[in-house]
Design a protein around this motif. Structure first.
Motif, PDB file in Angstrom:
ATOM      1  N   ARG A   1      -1.120 -15.783  -2.240  1.00 59.70           N
ATOM      2  CA  ARG A   1      -0.988 -14.323  -2.332  1.00 59.70           C
ATOM      3  C   ARG A   1      -2.169 -13.602  -1.677  1.00 59.70           C
ATOM      4  O   ARG A   1      -2.038 -12.467  -1.217  1.00 59.70           O
ATOM      5  CB  ARG A   1      -0.883 -13.930  -3.819  1.00 59.70           C
TER       6      ARG A   1
ATOM      7  N   ASP B   1       1.705 -11.645   1.738  1.00 61.41           N
ATOM      8  CA  ASP B   1       2.385 -10.778   0.773  1.00 61.41           C
ATOM      9  C   ASP B   1       3.656 -11.484   0.318  1.00 61.41           C
ATOM     10  O   ASP B   1       4.626 -11.595   1.076  1.00 61.41           O
ATOM     11  CB  ASP B   1       2.717  -9.444   1.425  1.00 61.41           C
ATOM     12  N   CYS B   2       3.670 -11.989  -0.895  1.00 63.32           N
ATOM     13  CA  CYS B   2       4.810 -12.772  -1.387  1.00 63.32           C
ATOM     14  C   CYS B   2       4.946 -12.617  -2.893  1.00 63.32           C
ATOM     15  O   CYS B   2       4.076 -12.040  -3.556  1.00 63.32           O
ATOM     16  CB  CYS B   2       4.657 -14.244  -1.020  1.00 63.32           C
ATOM     17  N   GLN B   3       6.053 -13.126  -3.418  1.00 58.90           N
ATOM     18  CA  GLN B   3       6.289 -13.112  -4.853  1.00 58.90           C
ATOM     19  C   GLN B   3       6.717 -14.503  -5.309  1.00 58.90           C
ATOM     20  O   GLN B   3       7.224 -15.313  -4.520  1.00 58.90           O
ATOM     21  CB  GLN B   3       7.370 -12.093  -5.231  1.00 58.90           C
TER      22      GLN B   3
ATOM     23  N   VAL C   1      -1.976 -11.757 -10.891  1.00 61.87           N
ATOM     24  CA  VAL C   1      -0.711 -11.848 -10.135  1.00 61.87           C
ATOM     25  C   VAL C   1       0.517 -11.654 -11.028  1.00 61.87           C
ATOM     26  O   VAL C   1       1.639 -11.900 -10.597  1.00 61.87           O
ATOM     27  CB  VAL C   1      -0.608 -13.209  -9.401  1.00 61.87           C
TER      28      VAL C   1
ATOM     29  N   ASP D   1       3.326  -9.766  -9.640  1.00 67.37           N
ATOM     30  CA  ASP D   1       3.931 -10.377  -8.458  1.00 67.37           C
ATOM     31  C   ASP D   1       4.846 -11.551  -8.808  1.00 67.37           C
ATOM     32  O   ASP D   1       5.374 -12.208  -7.913  1.00 67.37           O
ATOM     33  CB  ASP D   1       2.836 -10.871  -7.506  1.00 67.37           C
TER      34      ASP D   1
END
Length: 404
Positions: free
Chosen positions: A249, A253-255, A277, A280
């Motif tokens: 992360r 940019d991710c989940q 996080v 996220d």
């Protein structure tokens, strides 16, 4: 060996293979006993029971409730609810005893030829007990999924029980070469275990594209999603997943999508908050349409201490999603050629492997997806797994008839 199983699978479409299929696919009467909760062993057992019923076999599934993935797919598929009465004299309900008695009744009433138990304890143990009280003989097939060999067997008392159960099983099946080798090393079996891999049933796959899955789930079409699904036990090492995600992360940019329920959910939420996080992470919980989530993801994470096979590996693979997995158990056999392997506890290597797979998809997403789908279709189909089990059943019953 798994290699032999895969060779049989690749030959299944030719005419000689079809003649073998016709020979072994005589309708049989089979009783399945398994864990009905969400988990790989119960899902595979239930899906196999349903697939065999669709091929014309008469299949009874005996459990205290309908299994997680149960569907009434055939008139030759039957569910028998196990009633376990709670007696004040016992600390806990006598589940194994009740299962043994119910099995004995079912075998005598329906003329069951094969009892197929998934896990040695308590399911095959109950079947062994049923042999002692049943007036009709039957063949016992025990499929091992890992926990009873690599965890329960470490207890000396439990080791003796499992050894007895496996010795009294007419055939022992393991879902990977690694598990077969471990079983052979730990127990004095008269016959080396058969290896039959797991599979993804066609009806469990999400038929649409990644874009369609994301549209249904209201996810960002341009987003990057990591995913993990399990029963959230310590053996799954989900804190490692969250820590690796936190590293990824920082650069991408991710989940992270987490599916499932279990004792580690709350500690994992606390860790995610500590690492900053939490917002996220998509905390899905238990989800029946799990493959839609897999289809929406970019990378699957499976960092267990041990997996004899790892069903989610092929559930993701068939949707075109590669996996980063720990280099333990049967996972290298499955992931090889499609994903990446890391050593247990190496968070940095895990994060780097995830980012490498994301970068590879940025260059050619279609190529990565097709590589996964091709391996799933070539190696892990329900038809080949059914054929392999039919051959085991047929061989046992022919042998039993000759010695009767």
């Amino acid at each position: 060996m798994l290699e032999s199983f895969l060779n049989q699978l690749n030959d299944a479409s030719n005419s000689s293979a079809n003649r073998v299929i016709n020979k072994v696919a005589q309708p049989r009467k089979v009783a399945f006993v398994c864990n009905p909760k969400m988990g790989g062993s119960g899902i595979i057992a239930t899906e196999l029971a349903m697939a065999l019923a669709e091929r014309g076999h008469h299949v009874w599934l005996l459990a205290e409730k309908h299994p997680y993935s149960w569907r009434q797919v055939s008139e030759t598929l039957y569910f028998l609810k196990l009633e376990v009465n709670d007696y004040p004299v016992f600390e806990s309900a006598p589940h194994t005893l009740a299962l043994a008695g119910a099995l004995a009744n079912l075998i005598e009433q329906q003329g069951i030829e094969i009892v197929h138990a998934h896990y040695a304890v308590p399911y095959a143990a109950a079947a062994v007990m049923a042999k002692q009280i049943c007036k009709q003989p039957f063949q016992l097939v025990t499929t091992l999924h890992g926990t009873d060999v690599v965890k329960l067997a470490d207890d000396p008392a439990m080791h003796r029980v499992i050894d007895t159960v496996l010795t009294q099983s007419q055939r022992v099946i393991c879902v990977s070469d690694d598990l077969a080798q471990q079983t052979h090393q730990r127990f004095d079996l008269p016959i080396y275990p058969e290896v039959i891999a797991n599979f993804v049933p066609p009806g469990k796959m999400f038929a649409g594209s990644r874009q369609q899955a994301r549209e249904q789930l209201q996810l960002d079409q341009q987003g990057i999603y990591l995913i993990h699904a399990s029963n959230f036990r310590k053996i799954k090492r989900i804190p490692d997943i969250i820590e690796a995600f936190a590293l990824v992360r920082k650069d991408i940019d991710c989940q992270l999508i987490l599916l499932g329920e279990g004792p580690e959910v709350e500690p994992c939420k606390a860790l995610a908050k500590q690492l900053g996080v939490f917002d996220d992470v998509v905390w899905v919980g238990q989800e029946p349409n799990i493959n839609r989530w897999f289809a929406a993801a970019n990378v699957n994470l499976q960092l267990s201490d041990y997996e004899s096979f790892g069903l989610t590996l092929i559930e993701c693979m068939v949707q075109g999603v590669p996996t980063v997995a720990n280099n333990v158990g049967g996972m290298p056999e499955v992931v090889s050629g499609t994903g990446k392997l890391v050593e247990v506890g190496d968070i940095e290597a895990t994060a780097q492997s995830v980012m490498a797979l994301i970068e590879e998809q940025n260059h050619s997403s279609a190529e990565v997806q097709q590589r996964c789908i091709d391996k799933a279709n070539n190696h892990y189909t329900s038809e080949a797994v059914c054929i392999a089990h039919e051959a085991v059943y047929h061989g046992l019953l022919v042998t039993a008839a000759k010695t009767a």
